[in-house]
Scaffold this motif. Structure first.
Motif, short mmCIF file in Angstrom:
data_model
loop_
_atom_site.label_atom_id
_atom_site.label_comp_id
_atom_site.label_asym_id
_atom_site.label_seq_id
_atom_site.Cartn_x
_atom_site.Cartn_y
_atom_site.Cartn_z
N LEU A 171 -7.42 1.95 8.50
CA LEU A 171 -7.47 2.65 7.34
C LEU A 171 -8.88 2.70 6.66
O LEU A 171 -8.96 3.99 6.31
N SER B 203 -10.85 -1.38 13.20
CA SER B 203 -9.69 -2.23 13.30
C SER B 203 -10.13 -3.42 13.99
O SER B 203 -9.50 -4.83 13.38
N VAL C 135 -4.60 6.29 -2.06
CA VAL C 135 -4.32 5.31 -0.85
C VAL C 135 -5.45 4.10 -0.82
O VAL C 135 -4.96 3.20 -0.94
N LEU D 105 -3.06 9.08 6.65
CA LEU D 105 -3.65 7.87 6.21
C LEU D 105 -2.54 6.65 6.14
O LEU D 105 -2.83 5.64 6.92
N ALA E 153 -4.44 0.23 -1.46
CA ALA E 153 -4.97 -0.76 -0.58
C ALA E 153 -5.80 -1.81 -1.10
O ALA E 153 -5.59 -2.87 -0.67
N THR F 73 0.87 -1.09 0.00
CA THR F 73 0.04 0.02 -0.05
C THR F 73 1.01 1.31 -0.11
O THR F 73 0.62 2.10 -0.69
N LEU G 183 -2.29 3.44 8.80
CA LEU G 183 -1.89 2.24 8.50
C LEU G 183 -0.75 1.67 9.02
O LEU G 183 -0.88 0.46 9.71
#
Length: 359
Positions: A268, A177, A234, A87, A238, A61, A91
């Motif tokens: 993220l 998360s 981003v 960001l 990802a 990423t 991550l």
């Protein structure tokens, strides 16, 4: 548009090519997954499968984003932005917390790594740092995030004090998360679902880039979002990283993403929702992750109150396994549910746009 394709392609290629190298390295060092004894018996055969594959996803990423920026600098002179870097910070930071968790599992040969307090403290430090930095305004008076509650865009009357926003942002980041972490229990399940959610944010952020209020061609219904193209890069990186990893993670998995990947990807997603002003929309887009988390909450609460279980086993995917569904059946059907949730969420986002255009 070319830079978005570059970001996705680099994330995909790096993830596909680097993952087998990680498999060999982790197997050589004995970085194998420990399996819960109280889970489905079919999972016991997976014991020892290399884990911490999320390190490759995080790397892919980051590289996807940076290589895409080299292309942008050559073509348009655009450099990296605060939004993109924040960001990536989210991550990498949550990926580091997950890495420590995975390492302790391997080091002490048990299915539990960091205790709950240590994991939450790590998420607290990363989440609050992200939230505070996201409220710092640039020279034009625009911050990466706003303290306004948002669905498909900011809901103007619902504004929070800065301290409350930071608390909510932390809960949102920690919640998603952990939600992806709970969903990462079957081969390819979390990676496939995450790829679809990131794809939705590629579409949302690129649409915002094309209808940015700072543009000279801004029209009614435009979006006040800082650095929307960087958000797209981003999200595309990802998405590519998830798809590349899925090549090796799909059943039967050659490697697991571990907490390194699941905490990083979930965080993220929350970060993308915050910077695109679509926090509540993520609850729709990531509806499967929400459902899996609720299954655990319901199971624990009901068992403590009645000493009885609602599900055969939580998280939700294990309930269906114990009900007789084959692992691949659960995975594909959960992918379908995620696809429908993403389609519905994008429909809500576009419907809001149509309400301004009068179409």
């Amino acid at each position: 548009m070319k830079s978005v394709l570059v970001a996705a392609a680099v994330g995909l290629i790096v993830s596909i090519l680097m993952t087998p190298l990680a498999i060999k390295a982790f197997r050589r060092h004995g970085f194998g997954q420990e399996i819960r004894d109280d889970g489905p018996e079919s999972h016991l055969a997976k014991k020892g499968t290399p884990t911490m594959g999320g390190t490759v996803m995080v790397l892919a990423t980051v590289l996807g984003y940076l290589v895409a920026h080299l292309f942008l600098i050559n073509q348009e002179g655009r450099g990296v932005t605060a939004t993109g870097l924040l960001l990536l910070f989210l991550l990498i930071g949550l990926g580091t917390v997950g890495f420590l968790d995975d390492y302790l599992k391997i080091r002490y040969r048990r299915s539990l790594g960091l205790n709950k307090t240590a994991k939450l403290v790590g998420q607290l430090l990363i989440g609050l740092t992200f939230a505070v930095l996201a409220l710092i305004e640039d020279g034009n008076g625009t911050a990466v995030a706003t303290t306004t509650v948002s669905f498909v865009r900011d809901i103007a009357p619902l504004t929070m004090p800065a301290f409350l926003f930071c608390a909510v942002a932390y809960l949102f980041i920690a919640g998603f998360s952990n939600a992806v972490n709970l969903t990462d229990g079957l081969d390819g399940l979390a990676a496939g679902c995450s790829a679809m959610v990131f794809a939705s944010y590629v579409i949302i952020s690129f649409w915002q880039f094309g209808h940015d209020c700072s543009s000279a061609l801004a029209i009614e219904g435009c979006y006040t979002v800082r650095d929307p193209l960087d958000v797209t890069l981003v999200a595309a990186s990802a998405m590519g990283a998830c798809l590349g990893f899925l090549w090796w993670n799909t059943s039967p998995a050659r490697i697991f993403m571990g907490d390194t990947g699941s905490l990083a990807l979930g965080g993220l997603m929350a970060g993308l929702a915050i910077v695109t002003r679509t926090e509540l929309l993520l609850v729709v887009l990531g509806g499967l992750f929400v459902a899996v988390t609720l299954s655990v909450v319901i199971q624990v609460a009901f068992f403590r109150a009645t000493r009885r279980r609602v599900f055969r086993m939580a998280p939700l995917h294990h309930h269906f396994e114990l009900a007789g569904w084959a692992e691949n059946t659960v995975i594909v059907r959960f992918w379908l549910v995620t696809g429908m949730a993403v389609a519905f969420g994008l429909g809500l986002f576009y419907a809001d746009w149509l309400s301004f255009t009068g179409l």
